[in-house]
Design a protein around this motif. Structure first.
Motif, PDB file in Angstrom:
ATOM      1  N   UNK A 168     -20.626  25.454 -35.506  1.00  0.00           N
ATOM      2  CA  UNK A 168     -20.264  25.568 -33.861  1.00  0.00           C
ATOM      3  C   UNK A 168     -20.464  27.128 -33.613  1.00  0.00           C
ATOM      4  N   UNK A 169     -19.934  27.931 -34.575  1.00  0.00           N
ATOM      5  CA  UNK A 169     -19.650  29.577 -34.134  1.00  0.00           C
ATOM      6  C   UNK A 169     -20.130  30.062 -35.544  1.00  0.00           C
ATOM      7  N   UNK A 170     -21.208  30.680 -35.964  1.00  0.00           N
ATOM      8  CA  UNK A 170     -21.403  31.077 -37.056  1.00  0.00           C
ATOM      9  C   UNK A 170     -20.926  32.584 -36.838  1.00  0.00           C
ATOM     10  N   UNK A 171     -19.687  32.991 -37.364  1.00  0.00           N
ATOM     11  CA  UNK A 171     -19.297  34.414 -37.263  1.00  0.00           C
ATOM     12  C   UNK A 171     -20.068  35.315 -37.632  1.00  0.00           C
ATOM     13  N   UNK A 172     -21.077  35.196 -38.391  1.00  0.00           N
ATOM     14  CA  UNK A 172     -22.004  36.304 -39.029  1.00  0.00           C
ATOM     15  C   UNK A 172     -23.206  36.665 -37.978  1.00  0.00           C
ATOM     16  N   UNK A 173     -23.366  35.696 -36.891  1.00  0.00           N
ATOM     17  CA  UNK A 173     -24.368  36.017 -35.851  1.00  0.00           C
ATOM     18  C   UNK A 173     -23.816  36.602 -34.717  1.00  0.00           C
ATOM     19  N   UNK A 174     -24.107  37.666 -34.451  1.00  0.00           N
ATOM     20  CA  UNK A 174     -23.882  38.446 -33.096  1.00  0.00           C
ATOM     21  C   UNK A 174     -23.800  37.327 -31.904  1.00  0.00           C
ATOM     22  N   UNK A 175     -25.143  36.853 -31.761  1.00  0.00           N
ATOM     23  CA  UNK A 175     -25.455  36.025 -30.798  1.00  0.00           C
ATOM     24  C   UNK A 175     -24.253  34.522 -30.683  1.00  0.00           C
ATOM     25  N   UNK A 176     -24.214  34.185 -31.682  1.00  0.00           N
ATOM     26  CA  UNK A 176     -23.274  33.082 -31.529  1.00  0.00           C
ATOM     27  C   UNK A 176     -21.913  33.453 -31.425  1.00  0.00           C
ATOM     28  N   UNK A 177     -21.237  34.683 -31.699  1.00  0.00           N
ATOM     29  CA  UNK A 177     -20.203  35.006 -31.592  1.00  0.00           C
ATOM     30  C   UNK A 177     -19.956  35.213 -30.004  1.00  0.00           C
ATOM     31  N   UNK A 178     -21.046  36.015 -29.504  1.00  0.00           N
ATOM     32  CA  UNK A 178     -21.015  36.165 -27.999  1.00  0.00           C
ATOM     33  C   UNK A 178     -21.050  34.840 -27.323  1.00  0.00           C
ATOM     34  N   UNK A 179     -21.574  33.886 -27.510  1.00  0.00           N
ATOM     35  CA  UNK A 179     -21.834  32.432 -26.916  1.00  0.00           C
ATOM     36  C   UNK A 179     -20.521  32.011 -26.918  1.00  0.00           C
ATOM     37  N   UNK A 180     -19.843  32.000 -28.102  1.00  0.00           N
ATOM     38  CA  UNK A 180     -18.446  31.279 -28.241  1.00  0.00           C
ATOM     39  C   UNK A 180     -17.551  31.885 -27.465  1.00  0.00           C
ATOM     40  N   UNK A 181     -17.456  33.385 -27.303  1.00  0.00           N
ATOM     41  CA  UNK A 181     -16.546  34.060 -26.431  1.00  0.00           C
ATOM     42  C   UNK A 181     -16.784  33.649 -24.833  1.00  0.00           C
ATOM     43  N   UNK A 182     -18.120  33.569 -24.612  1.00  0.00           N
ATOM     44  CA  UNK A 182     -18.740  33.378 -23.212  1.00  0.00           C
ATOM     45  C   UNK A 182     -18.217  31.852 -22.946  1.00  0.00           C
ATOM     46  N   UNK A 183     -18.254  30.951 -23.657  1.00  0.00           N
ATOM     47  CA  UNK A 183     -17.784  29.714 -23.508  1.00  0.00           C
ATOM     48  C   UNK A 183     -16.395  29.503 -23.340  1.00  0.00           C
ATOM     49  N   UNK A 184     -15.659  29.807 -24.360  1.00  0.00           N
ATOM     50  CA  UNK A 184     -14.262  29.755 -24.684  1.00  0.00           C
ATOM     51  C   UNK A 184     -13.124  30.677 -23.571  1.00  0.00           C
ATOM     52  N   UNK A 185     -13.760  32.115 -23.154  1.00  0.00           N
ATOM     53  CA  UNK A 185     -12.978  32.992 -22.539  1.00  0.00           C
ATOM     54  C   UNK A 185     -11.503  32.880 -22.840  1.00  0.00           C
ATOM     55  N   UNK A 186     -11.184  33.405 -24.191  1.00  0.00           N
ATOM     56  CA  UNK A 186      -9.721  33.289 -24.631  1.00  0.00           C
ATOM     57  C   UNK A 186      -8.914  34.275 -24.033  1.00  0.00           C
ATOM     58  N   UNK A 187      -7.748  34.191 -23.939  1.00  0.00           N
ATOM     59  CA  UNK A 187      -6.865  35.194 -23.849  1.00  0.00           C
ATOM     60  C   UNK A 187      -6.200  35.956 -25.013  1.00  0.00           C
ATOM     61  N   UNK A 188      -5.804  34.993 -26.057  1.00  0.00           N
ATOM     62  CA  UNK A 188      -5.349  35.284 -27.472  1.00  0.00           C
ATOM     63  C   UNK A 188      -6.579  34.722 -28.363  1.00  0.00           C
ATOM     64  N   UNK A 189      -6.688  35.671 -29.565  1.00  0.00           N
ATOM     65  CA  UNK A 189      -7.535  35.286 -30.596  1.00  0.00           C
ATOM     66  C   UNK A 189      -6.888  35.636 -31.907  1.00  0.00           C
ATOM     67  N   UNK A 190      -6.675  34.289 -32.566  1.00  0.00           N
ATOM     68  CA  UNK A 190      -6.226  34.499 -33.857  1.00  0.00           C
ATOM     69  C   UNK A 190      -7.235  34.243 -34.897  1.00  0.00           C
ATOM     70  N   UNK A 191      -7.655  35.367 -35.504  1.00  0.00           N
ATOM     71  CA  UNK A 191      -8.876  35.328 -36.494  1.00  0.00           C
ATOM     72  C   UNK A 191      -8.489  35.125 -37.944  1.00  0.00           C
ATOM     73  N   UNK A 192      -8.915  34.017 -38.348  1.00  0.00           N
ATOM     74  CA  UNK A 192      -8.538  33.817 -39.890  1.00  0.00           C
ATOM     75  C   UNK A 192      -9.504  33.566 -40.897  1.00  0.00           C
TER      76      UNK A 192
END
Length: 84
Positions: free
Chosen positions: A9-33
């Protein structure tokens, strides 16, 4: 809303996919694991690749979190490599 996307759903190695994920979810908090992990044999065979992938994922997520104005960013930076 809690979002925990899979790699498909969101390949974190892809800049484009990460940008799309943030654009779709618009998070206030990120917990990156996320991290590139594997067994001892895999880690021993490619320690630099595993470390680099983990570092890239963290950098991408942090950079996009800042760009999208995320209020809180929490990460657990971890990498385990077994050099020869």
């Amino acid at each position: 809303m809690v979002s925990a996307p899979t790699r498909a759903e969101a390949d974190l190695l892809s800049d484009r996919r990460v940008a799309e994920m943030f654009d779709q979810t618009r998070p206030d908090v990120v917990i990156h694991l996320a991290a590139h992990t594997g067994n001892i044999e895999a880690m021993g065979a490619a320690p630099a690749d595993i470390f680099s992938d983990t570092l890239t994922m963290g950098t991408q997520v942090l950079r996009h979190a800042l760009a999208f104005g995320v209020d809180t960013f929490v990460t657990v930076c971890h990498a385990c490599a077994y050099p020869k």
